[in-house]
Design a protein around this motif. Structure first.
Motif, PDB file in Angstrom:
ATOM      1  N   ASN A   1      -8.132   6.904   6.040  1.00 54.95           N
ATOM      2  CA  ASN A   1      -9.042   5.929   6.870  1.00 54.95           C
ATOM      3  C   ASN A   1      -9.180   4.755   5.855  1.00 54.95           C
ATOM      4  O   ASN A   1      -9.570   5.053   4.704  1.00 54.95           O
ATOM      5  N   GLY A   2      -8.880   3.511   6.198  1.00 58.76           N
ATOM      6  CA  GLY A   2      -9.139   2.433   5.254  1.00 58.76           C
ATOM      7  C   GLY A   2      -8.135   2.066   4.388  1.00 58.76           C
ATOM      8  O   GLY A   2      -8.086   1.337   3.571  1.00 58.76           O
ATOM      9  N   ALA A   3      -6.920   2.971   4.331  1.00 59.22           N
ATOM     10  CA  ALA A   3      -5.636   2.913   3.544  1.00 59.22           C
ATOM     11  C   ALA A   3      -4.640   1.701   3.832  1.00 59.22           C
ATOM     12  O   ALA A   3      -3.883   1.174   2.978  1.00 59.22           O
TER      13      ALA A   3
ATOM     14  N   ASP B   1      19.180  -3.790   7.447  1.00 52.11           N
ATOM     15  CA  ASP B   1      17.488  -3.600   7.193  1.00 52.11           C
ATOM     16  C   ASP B   1      17.167  -3.791   8.719  1.00 52.11           C
ATOM     17  O   ASP B   1      17.584  -4.829   9.258  1.00 52.11           O
ATOM     18  N   VAL B   2      16.376  -2.893   9.058  1.00 47.12           N
ATOM     19  CA  VAL B   2      15.306  -3.306  10.163  1.00 47.12           C
ATOM     20  C   VAL B   2      14.179  -4.116   9.977  1.00 47.12           C
ATOM     21  O   VAL B   2      13.763  -4.926  10.652  1.00 47.12           O
ATOM     22  N   ILE B   3      13.498  -3.340   9.071  1.00 47.71           N
ATOM     23  CA  ILE B   3      12.246  -3.872   8.475  1.00 47.71           C
ATOM     24  C   ILE B   3      12.322  -4.192   7.258  1.00 47.71           C
ATOM     25  O   ILE B   3      12.661  -3.337   6.272  1.00 47.71           O
ATOM     26  N   SER B   4      11.823  -5.227   6.409  1.00 45.23           N
ATOM     27  CA  SER B   4      11.988  -5.554   5.415  1.00 45.23           C
ATOM     28  C   SER B   4      10.713  -6.591   4.736  1.00 45.23           C
ATOM     29  O   SER B   4      10.394  -7.590   5.338  1.00 45.23           O
ATOM     30  N   LEU B   5      10.033  -5.769   4.028  1.00 40.48           N
ATOM     31  CA  LEU B   5       8.772  -6.478   3.319  1.00 40.48           C
ATOM     32  C   LEU B   5       8.946  -6.612   1.969  1.00 40.48           C
ATOM     33  O   LEU B   5       8.992  -5.483   1.226  1.00 40.48           O
ATOM     34  N   GLU B   6       8.514  -7.768   1.395  1.00 40.60           N
ATOM     35  CA  GLU B   6       8.654  -8.224   0.152  1.00 40.60           C
ATOM     36  C   GLU B   6       7.530  -8.727  -0.461  1.00 40.60           C
ATOM     37  O   GLU B   6       6.894  -9.817   0.000  1.00 40.60           O
ATOM     38  N   ASN B   7       6.923  -8.035  -1.416  1.00 39.53           N
ATOM     39  CA  ASN B   7       5.536  -8.341  -2.051  1.00 39.53           C
ATOM     40  C   ASN B   7       4.412  -8.887  -1.083  1.00 39.53           C
ATOM     41  O   ASN B   7       3.830  -9.896  -1.386  1.00 39.53           O
ATOM     42  N   VAL B   8       4.161  -8.061  -0.002  1.00 40.48           N
ATOM     43  CA  VAL B   8       3.307  -8.443   1.093  1.00 40.48           C
ATOM     44  C   VAL B   8       1.834  -8.117   0.749  1.00 40.48           C
ATOM     45  O   VAL B   8       1.645  -7.110   0.064  1.00 40.48           O
ATOM     46  N   SER B   9       0.938  -8.972   0.829  1.00 42.16           N
ATOM     47  CA  SER B   9      -0.585  -8.842   0.574  1.00 42.16           C
ATOM     48  C   SER B   9      -1.331  -9.262   1.663  1.00 42.16           C
ATOM     49  O   SER B   9      -0.836 -10.152   2.435  1.00 42.16           O
ATOM     50  N   PHE B  10      -2.334  -8.598   1.922  1.00 44.22           N
ATOM     51  CA  PHE B  10      -3.115  -9.090   3.126  1.00 44.22           C
ATOM     52  C   PHE B  10      -4.630  -8.669   2.962  1.00 44.22           C
ATOM     53  O   PHE B  10      -4.973  -7.394   2.268  1.00 44.22           O
ATOM     54  N   SER B  11      -5.660  -9.288   3.230  1.00 43.25           N
ATOM     55  CA  SER B  11      -7.206  -8.952   2.980  1.00 43.25           C
ATOM     56  C   SER B  11      -7.791  -9.808   4.108  1.00 43.25           C
ATOM     57  O   SER B  11      -7.686 -10.761   4.675  1.00 43.25           O
ATOM     58  N   TYR B  12      -8.863  -8.990   4.700  1.00 44.66           N
ATOM     59  CA  TYR B  12      -9.461  -9.511   5.830  1.00 44.66           C
ATOM     60  C   TYR B  12     -10.588 -10.404   5.259  1.00 44.66           C
ATOM     61  O   TYR B  12     -10.946 -10.187   4.183  1.00 44.66           O
ATOM     62  N   GLN B  13     -11.013 -11.507   6.052  1.00 46.21           N
ATOM     63  CA  GLN B  13     -11.673 -12.657   5.513  1.00 46.21           C
ATOM     64  C   GLN B  13     -13.120 -11.926   4.904  1.00 46.21           C
ATOM     65  O   GLN B  13     -14.016 -11.215   5.587  1.00 46.21           O
ATOM     66  N   GLY B  14     -13.516 -12.153   3.601  1.00 45.79           N
ATOM     67  CA  GLY B  14     -14.691 -11.659   2.966  1.00 45.79           C
ATOM     68  C   GLY B  14     -14.588 -10.382   2.662  1.00 45.79           C
ATOM     69  O   GLY B  14     -15.838  -9.776   2.275  1.00 45.79           O
ATOM     70  N   GLN B  15     -13.795  -9.557   2.729  1.00 38.74           N
ATOM     71  CA  GLN B  15     -13.508  -8.257   2.263  1.00 38.74           C
ATOM     72  C   GLN B  15     -12.425  -7.943   1.201  1.00 38.74           C
ATOM     73  O   GLN B  15     -11.682  -8.813   0.806  1.00 38.74           O
ATOM     74  N   ARG B  16     -12.113  -6.803   1.031  1.00 31.99           N
ATOM     75  CA  ARG B  16     -11.505  -6.236  -0.194  1.00 31.99           C
ATOM     76  C   ARG B  16     -10.049  -6.564   0.277  1.00 31.99           C
ATOM     77  O   ARG B  16      -9.853  -6.461   1.433  1.00 31.99           O
ATOM     78  N   GLN B  17      -9.113  -6.561  -0.666  1.00 34.02           N
ATOM     79  CA  GLN B  17      -7.692  -6.896  -0.342  1.00 34.02           C
ATOM     80  C   GLN B  17      -7.164  -5.129  -0.043  1.00 34.02           C
ATOM     81  O   GLN B  17      -7.162  -4.275  -0.478  1.00 34.02           O
TER      82      GLN B  17
END
Length: 276
Positions: free
Chosen positions: A55-57, A18-34
């Motif tokens: 765009n925005g995906a 594995d070179v990249i492994s993301l598990e159940n990753v979530s992110f939202s900018y402050q005050g904006q949608r997830q």
């Protein structure tokens, strides 16, 4: 092949680490949608992953999470099997961001920006060797920016800046190359030559690619007609290189020199055609 939900790519059983492994990753900018919610993604050694999305995906957000510029709200990120917080081998990762994320007032010359690709995050300064400087010259020559080497990066056009960052990302022979719309603002001829070069690099060198692109035709021409996985509005196209690493040269600078020679040959053909 196993099918997993949430963005894990399908592939055969003969893949490598594995070179990249993301598990159940979530992110939202402050005050904006997830922007990202519960994304799972695994990229194996010698994969070439093309990422398409509107765009925005969350394409650029995902790239920035992977290279450690953004910290996810939840989930885990690993590079080469190590948690990103503990990862130190940043010289193994080449990253070309979107050109519009660059500060044009950054006080550095073209040569300084290109040569900075030889520095790891833990070693901002080290003594450069004659071979290091030659790598820089090869990279600049390949991208057609050698005559701009003394100019400040902020003085260049968008396309010229992008060539500088491509040279910077390639100079250190990375194991992982992350490209966020690398050919935006570059002329069609250079786009074609660049894509030809990275296909060669993928097929003949031990390099893993993750590339965001708006050019669906280019992605499909190499990675196939259908995405290997989808997550929301993100579509992941995948090709795994099973070819032997059969280049006589192990250093990428020969690919850079070859790119420049190819571009010059094409230019000569066009000029001869016009003369006739």
């Amino acid at each position: 092949m196993e099918q997993h939900s949430g963005g894990v790519l399908e592939r055969g059983a003969d893949c490598h680490q594995d070179v990249i492994s993301l598990e159940n990753v979530s992110f939202s900018y402050q005050g904006q949608r997830q922007v990202i919610d519960g994304l799972n993604l695994t990229v194996k050694e010698r994969d070439f992953v093309g990422l398409i999305g509107s765009n925005g995906a969350g394409k650029t957000t995902l790239m920035r999470i992977i290279v450690g510029l953004l910290k996810p709200d939840g989930g885990s990120v690993r590079l080469f099997g190590q948690p990103i917080a503990e990862f130190k081998d940043w010289n193994r990762v080449g990253y070309v961001p979107q050109k519009n994320s660059f500060n044009p007032l950054f006080p550095a010359t073209v040569r300084e920006v290109v040569m900075s690709g030889l520095y790891g995050r833990s070693k901002l300064f080290r003594r450069l060797t004659k071979a290091d400087y030659q790598k820089g010259e090869d990279a600049m020559h390949a991208m057609g920016i050698e005559e701009l080497s003394a100019k400040r990066i902020g003085q260049l056009s968008g396309g010229q800046q992008q060539r500088v960052f491509l040279a910077r990302a390639l100079i250190n022979n990375p194991s992982l190359l992350i490209l966020d719309e690398p050919t935006v603002g570059i002329d069609t001829e250079t786009q074609e030559s660049f894509f030809h070069m990275i296909k060669h690099m993928h097929q003949h060198h031990n390099i893993t690619f993750l590339m965001v692109s708006h050019d669906l035709d280019m992605i499909r021409s190499y990675l196939g007609e259908r995405p290997a996985s989808e997550y929301g509005k993100l579509k992941f196209y995948l090709k795994h290189s099973h070819d032997l690493q059969d280049c006589v040269e192990s250093d990428l600078t020969h690919s850079l020199r070859g790119l420049r020679q190819q571009m010059e040959s094409r230019k000569e053909v066009v000029e001869v055609g016009n003369f006739r």
